[in-house]
Design a protein around this motif. Structure first.
Motif, PDB file in Angstrom:
ATOM      1  N   PHE A 147      41.325 112.168  60.587  1.00 61.31           N
ATOM      2  CA  PHE A 147      41.902 111.326  59.556  1.00 61.31           C
ATOM      3  C   PHE A 147      42.616 112.297  58.395  1.00 61.31           C
ATOM      4  CE2 PHE A 147      38.782 108.030  61.121  1.00 61.31           C
ATOM      5  CZ  PHE A 147      39.307 107.084  61.004  1.00 61.31           C
ATOM      6  N   THR A 148      43.738 111.465  57.796  1.00 63.31           N
ATOM      7  CA  THR A 148      44.404 112.376  56.683  1.00 63.31           C
ATOM      8  C   THR A 148      44.714 111.505  55.740  1.00 63.31           C
ATOM      9  OG1 THR A 148      46.433 112.153  57.616  1.00 63.31           O
ATOM     10  CG2 THR A 148      45.371 114.223  58.135  1.00 63.31           C
ATOM     11  N   GLY A 149      45.041 111.981  54.610  1.00 66.58           N
ATOM     12  CA  GLY A 149      45.575 110.851  53.359  1.00 66.58           C
ATOM     13  C   GLY A 149      46.955 110.775  53.675  1.00 66.58           C
ATOM     14  N   ASP A 150      47.478 109.465  53.225  1.00 65.82           N
ATOM     15  CA  ASP A 150      48.913 109.365  53.434  1.00 65.82           C
ATOM     16  C   ASP A 150      49.166 108.665  52.100  1.00 65.82           C
ATOM     17  OD1 ASP A 150      51.364 108.781  55.636  1.00 65.82           O
ATOM     18  OD2 ASP A 150      50.930 106.993  54.410  1.00 65.82           O
ATOM     19  N   PRO A 151      50.747 108.778  51.451  1.00 63.71           N
ATOM     20  CA  PRO A 151      51.084 108.020  50.354  1.00 63.71           C
ATOM     21  C   PRO A 151      50.703 106.639  50.501  1.00 63.71           C
ATOM     22  CG  PRO A 151      52.822 109.848  50.936  1.00 63.71           C
ATOM     23  CD  PRO A 151      51.720 109.680  52.365  1.00 63.71           C
ATOM     24  N   ASP A 152      50.772 105.984  51.423  1.00 64.38           N
ATOM     25  CA  ASP A 152      50.513 104.479  51.458  1.00 64.38           C
ATOM     26  C   ASP A 152      49.120 104.175  51.900  1.00 64.38           C
ATOM     27  OD1 ASP A 152      53.425 104.037  50.941  1.00 64.38           O
ATOM     28  OD2 ASP A 152      53.818 104.324  53.084  1.00 64.38           O
ATOM     29  N   GLY A 153      48.543 105.027  52.608  1.00 63.37           N
ATOM     30  CA  GLY A 153      47.047 104.559  53.088  1.00 63.37           C
ATOM     31  C   GLY A 153      46.367 105.664  53.553  1.00 63.37           C
ATOM     32  N   ILE A 154      45.618 105.545  54.792  1.00 63.44           N
ATOM     33  CA  ILE A 154      44.858 106.536  55.453  1.00 63.44           C
ATOM     34  C   ILE A 154      45.533 106.576  57.038  1.00 63.44           C
ATOM     35  CG2 ILE A 154      42.707 106.918  56.431  1.00 63.44           C
ATOM     36  CD1 ILE A 154      41.254 105.529  54.107  1.00 63.44           C
ATOM     37  N   ILE A 186      48.381 104.490  60.920  1.00 65.30           N
ATOM     38  CA  ILE A 186      48.402 104.455  59.230  1.00 65.30           C
ATOM     39  C   ILE A 186      47.889 103.018  58.889  1.00 65.30           C
ATOM     40  CG2 ILE A 186      49.535 104.565  56.953  1.00 65.30           C
ATOM     41  CD1 ILE A 186      51.527 106.121  58.145  1.00 65.30           C
ATOM     42  N   PHE A 187      46.649 103.202  58.158  1.00 65.78           N
ATOM     43  CA  PHE A 187      46.095 101.790  57.731  1.00 65.78           C
ATOM     44  C   PHE A 187      46.557 101.623  56.051  1.00 65.78           C
ATOM     45  CE2 PHE A 187      43.531 103.406  61.251  1.00 65.78           C
ATOM     46  CZ  PHE A 187      43.419 102.603  61.648  1.00 65.78           C
ATOM     47  N   LEU A 188      46.981 100.469  55.613  1.00 64.53           N
ATOM     48  CA  LEU A 188      47.354 100.418  54.345  1.00 64.53           C
ATOM     49  C   LEU A 188      47.390  99.055  53.948  1.00 64.53           C
ATOM     50  CD1 LEU A 188      51.291 100.730  54.054  1.00 64.53           C
ATOM     51  CD2 LEU A 188      50.120 100.669  56.250  1.00 64.53           C
ATOM     52  N   HIS A 189      47.588  98.611  52.393  1.00 59.54           N
ATOM     53  CA  HIS A 189      47.742  97.467  51.873  1.00 59.54           C
ATOM     54  C   HIS A 189      48.930  97.338  51.333  1.00 59.54           C
ATOM     55  CE1 HIS A 189      43.404  97.995  52.008  1.00 59.54           C
ATOM     56  NE2 HIS A 189      43.062  96.581  52.173  1.00 59.54           N
ATOM     57  N   PHE A 235      46.721  93.380  54.846  1.00 59.87           N
ATOM     58  CA  PHE A 235      46.231  94.779  55.306  1.00 59.87           C
ATOM     59  C   PHE A 235      47.234  95.139  56.563  1.00 59.87           C
ATOM     60  CE2 PHE A 235      43.625  96.999  58.445  1.00 59.87           C
ATOM     61  CZ  PHE A 235      43.554  98.349  57.643  1.00 59.87           C
ATOM     62  N   PHE A 236      47.912  96.356  56.440  1.00 56.77           N
ATOM     63  CA  PHE A 236      48.729  96.292  57.536  1.00 56.77           C
ATOM     64  C   PHE A 236      48.368  97.813  58.449  1.00 56.77           C
ATOM     65  CE2 PHE A 236      51.530  94.377  54.680  1.00 56.77           C
ATOM     66  CZ  PHE A 236      52.503  93.644  55.481  1.00 56.77           C
ATOM     67  N   ILE A 237      48.774  97.956  59.606  1.00 55.12           N
ATOM     68  CA  ILE A 237      48.535  98.737  60.679  1.00 55.12           C
ATOM     69  C   ILE A 237      49.845  99.147  61.203  1.00 55.12           C
ATOM     70  CG2 ILE A 237      46.938  99.737  62.700  1.00 55.12           C
ATOM     71  CD1 ILE A 237      44.917  97.631  61.927  1.00 55.12           C
ATOM     72  N   ARG A 238      50.252 100.407  61.108  1.00 57.93           N
ATOM     73  CA  ARG A 238      51.346 101.071  61.417  1.00 57.93           C
ATOM     74  C   ARG A 238      51.152 102.160  62.593  1.00 57.93           C
ATOM     75  NH1 ARG A 238      54.752 101.682  55.830  1.00 57.93           N
ATOM     76  NH2 ARG A 238      54.772  99.263  55.339  1.00 57.93           N
ATOM     77  N   THR A 239      51.935 102.243  63.515  1.00 58.96           N
ATOM     78  CA  THR A 239      51.459 103.373  64.452  1.00 58.96           C
ATOM     79  C   THR A 239      52.849 103.732  65.193  1.00 58.96           C
ATOM     80  OG1 THR A 239      50.307 103.956  66.459  1.00 58.96           O
ATOM     81  CG2 THR A 239      51.063 101.715  66.497  1.00 58.96           C
ATOM     82  N   ASP A 240      52.883 104.965  65.609  1.00 53.33           N
ATOM     83  CA  ASP A 240      54.061 105.375  66.009  1.00 53.33           C
ATOM     84  C   ASP A 240      54.062 105.265  67.806  1.00 53.33           C
ATOM     85  OD1 ASP A 240      52.380 107.744  66.365  1.00 53.33           O
ATOM     86  OD2 ASP A 240      53.380 109.297  65.652  1.00 53.33           O
ATOM     87  N   ALA A 241      52.783 104.781  68.183  1.00 50.01           N
ATOM     88  CA  ALA A 241      52.748 104.795  69.714  1.00 50.01           C
ATOM     89  C   ALA A 241      53.307 103.280  69.947  1.00 50.01           C
ATOM     90  CB  ALA A 241      51.169 104.606  69.824  1.00 50.01           C
ATOM     91  N   ASP A 242      53.539 103.048  71.206  1.00 51.48           N
ATOM     92  CA  ASP A 242      54.425 101.900  71.633  1.00 51.48           C
ATOM     93  C   ASP A 242      53.608 100.547  71.767  1.00 51.48           C
ATOM     94  OD1 ASP A 242      56.546 103.703  72.298  1.00 51.48           O
ATOM     95  OD2 ASP A 242      55.689 104.104  74.409  1.00 51.48           O
ATOM     96  N   PHE A 243      52.258 100.404  71.902  1.00 46.47           N
ATOM     97  CA  PHE A 243      51.682  99.251  71.965  1.00 46.47           C
ATOM     98  C   PHE A 243      50.357  99.195  71.320  1.00 46.47           C
ATOM     99  CE2 PHE A 243      54.214  99.570  75.423  1.00 46.47           C
ATOM    100  CZ  PHE A 243      55.085  98.142  75.569  1.00 46.47           C
ATOM    101  N   PHE A 244      49.810  98.491  71.034  1.00 37.75           N
ATOM    102  CA  PHE A 244      48.300  98.124  70.675  1.00 37.75           C
ATOM    103  C   PHE A 244      47.499  97.610  71.848  1.00 37.75           C
ATOM    104  CE2 PHE A 244      50.071  98.109  66.186  1.00 37.75           C
ATOM    105  CZ  PHE A 244      49.044  98.978  65.664  1.00 37.75           C
TER     106      PHE A 244
END
Length: 551
Positions: free
Chosen positions: A369-376, A400-403, A420-429
């Protein structure tokens, strides 16, 4: 069938040994002594003869030369030398007389005289190293014929408890003036008299002297009082009651006792106290303006037998069993690098820990886990092998997990709405378990949503669950066929279907019964059979009716 077998040791005999020579000779003698009509080589009798010959040979050879298997008895001849000579492995005894010589000539013999005096006599010359007497491989006494002086040459001569009686003089050195001279009347060193208890000081006489030098030990039975400085630059030993408590040796001072300090005293370095007994119970350990270093390269570990507290003694910072407490703050770095972990406090409701970089799991290469300007952000590495040569590729993806402000079509209109948003650079969940949610599951920024018992596309088009089926709101468009679960065509078929013929493009419907309440328009009607009962059948080019009345 013969039960006699040849002795197994016969086959292993050395043909050059004494045992083999005796064995083969005895066997031939035994065999030739038999009646040749009844004895043949290899029969039972010859085998018995071989075994008997071997047993005799084994006993004789074992007694004479020490050969054989050792099963023939005590082999008493082993304790005697052979007539032709040999080496002895035991002790030589001749307690009833002994004589030895060379060339058949006696040289030394033992004798007894008058039945009481026993001795050794030499009938030839006795050579003891010429002019030397050698003992233990070293020359002990040598004799010079010209000077008629016998010299004793040995590193040390110990007379033990014996008395040394000397009627003449004793000189140690070249002569009286350059050595030690001892006679019944005088003792001199380098020609000067030596004073001793008999001709100098007495126990009842005090000595007073200037400078004095004692080459060896000085023993004082009484009390020694020094009015000046004591200097012992080559070591010293101090103690009590015969026991050494303090020893001064090369580069070290050893203590075999405790050091005791009164309150306010201790050890100073450069005039600064570094170890002080503060009071009856407390000890203070300090430095000289630098650091206090515990341990060195040879230290295995440092053990705490008590807790380490703050300066006020109110909090235990580190207990003896490893419990840690840091009331002010905590900062963690690795190998003097950047800050990795630290504590913070804004107020009582906002305080905690800060992860400045990666928080990994399992090992240093695991997911983190790392800190991100928008979330975790959650990151992990994926290794895949592609191509015919199975080339190794590593993919690192971040999620990235963020609000953020909500973009839902169903967001509340009377207040600000967030999601609550979940962003990923992978192709699918992908999930491997059922996915459940309270309320509904929707599409981002769209009206489409799935609820319990309904699928809504907008306020006009949706599907609802009914008691025995599904309610469909809005137009329905079927791009392909529509049928029951099981369908077969023809008069004897089953099920129903609306099927489009891909060849002709026509669409055909098959049902068991068809009821039309109002008007039915047919451009072409093909009937396989028409049956009419209790009425008439009308056939006309054109016919229509608005109402039907039963008569």
């Amino acid at each position: 069938m013969s039960t006699v077998t040849i002795h197994p040791a016969i086959e292993n005999l050395d043909t050059g040994s004494l045992c083999y020579s005796i064995y083969i000779q005895l066997y031939h003698n035994f065999f030739n002594a038999q009646d040749q009509q009844y004895v043949k080589e290899g029969d039972e009798t010859s085998v018995r003869l071989r075994n008997t010959a071997y047993n005799f040979a084994d006993a004789i050879a074992g007694g004479v030369a020490g050969e054989g298997s050792g099963n023939s008895g005590s082999s008493i001849l082993l304790e005697y030398l052979k007539k032709s000579g040999g080496d002895m492995s035991g002790m030589l005894r001749a307690n009833y007389g002994f004589e030895a010589g060379i060339g058949n000539t006696p040289v030394i013999r033992t004798f007894v005289k008058d039945g009481a005096v026993y001795g050794v006599g030499f009938t030839g010359d006795v050579e003891i190293g010429g002019n030397n007497l050698v003992i233990g491989g070293s020359r002990f006494i040598s004799y010079d014929r010209e000077s008629q002086v016998a010299c004793i040459n040995n590193p040390c001569i110990n007379f033990l408890d014996s008395k040394l009686l000397l009627a003449g003089e004793l000189i140690i050195g070249e002569d009286k003036t350059k050595g030690i001279y001892l006679s019944p009347a005088a003792l001199q060193i380098n020609g000067k008299d030596v004073y001793h208890a008999g001709n100098a000081n007495l126990a009842t006489v005090d000595w007073s002297m200037g400078n004095g030098y004692i080459g060896k030990n000085l023993s004082v039975a009484g009390k020694a009082v020094l009015s000046g400085m004591l200097e012992a630059c080559y070591g010293a030993s101090l103690g009590y009651n015969g026991n050494i408590l303090v020893s001064v040796e090369q580069e070290q001072v050893g203590f075999s006792s405790f050091l005791s300090f009164a309150s306010g005293f201790g050890i100073k370095m450069k005039g600064i106290p570094v170890l002080i007994r503060v009071n009856e119970n407390d000890i203070q350990l300090g430095g000289l303006g630098g650091d206090i270093i515990l341990g060195n390269d040879s230290t295995n570990r440092i053990k705490l037998y008590a807790g380490l507290s703050d300066i006020d003694g109110e909090h235990i910072l580190l207990s003896r069993y490893g419990a840690a407490y840091f009331p002010n703050s905590l900062t963690v770095r690795h190998n003097y690098g950047d800050t990795l972990l630290s504590s913070y406090k804004v107020d009582k409701d906002d305080e905690g820990m800060v992860i400045h970089k990666n928080l990994r799991f399992t090992d240093s290469r695991g997911a983190f886990f790392t800190g991100d300007p928008d979330g975790i952000a959650f990151s992990s590495a994926l290794v895949r092998y592609v191509g015919e040569d199975t080339q190794r590729q590593v993919f690192t993806h971040k999620t990235i997990f963020l609000h953020n402000p909500s973009v839902s079509r169903y967001a509340s209109m009377d207040r600000l709405s967030n999601s609550f948003f979940i962003r990923t650079d992978a192709d699918f969940f992908s999930v491997n378990k059922p996915l459940e949610a309270q309320g509904h599951i929707g599409i981002n920024n769209a009206f489409t949503r799935l609820t319990d018992g309904g699928l809504f596309f907008n306020s006009e088009k949706y599907l609802l669950s009914a008691t025995d089926g599904i309610k469909h709101y809005g137009n329905a468009y079927f791009m392909d066929n529509l049928s029951s679960g099981f369908f077969s065509s023809g008069f004897a078929g089953s099920g129903w279907a609306v099927i489009r013929n891909k060849t002709t493009g026509n669409t055909a419907a098959t049902f068991d019964e068809l009821t039309i309440r109002k008007k039915m328009r047919i451009y072409e009607l093909e009937v396989q059979k028409i049956s009419a009962t209790n009425g008439s059948l009308w056939i006309s080019d054109s016919c229509s009716g608005d109402t039907v009345e039963k008569i």
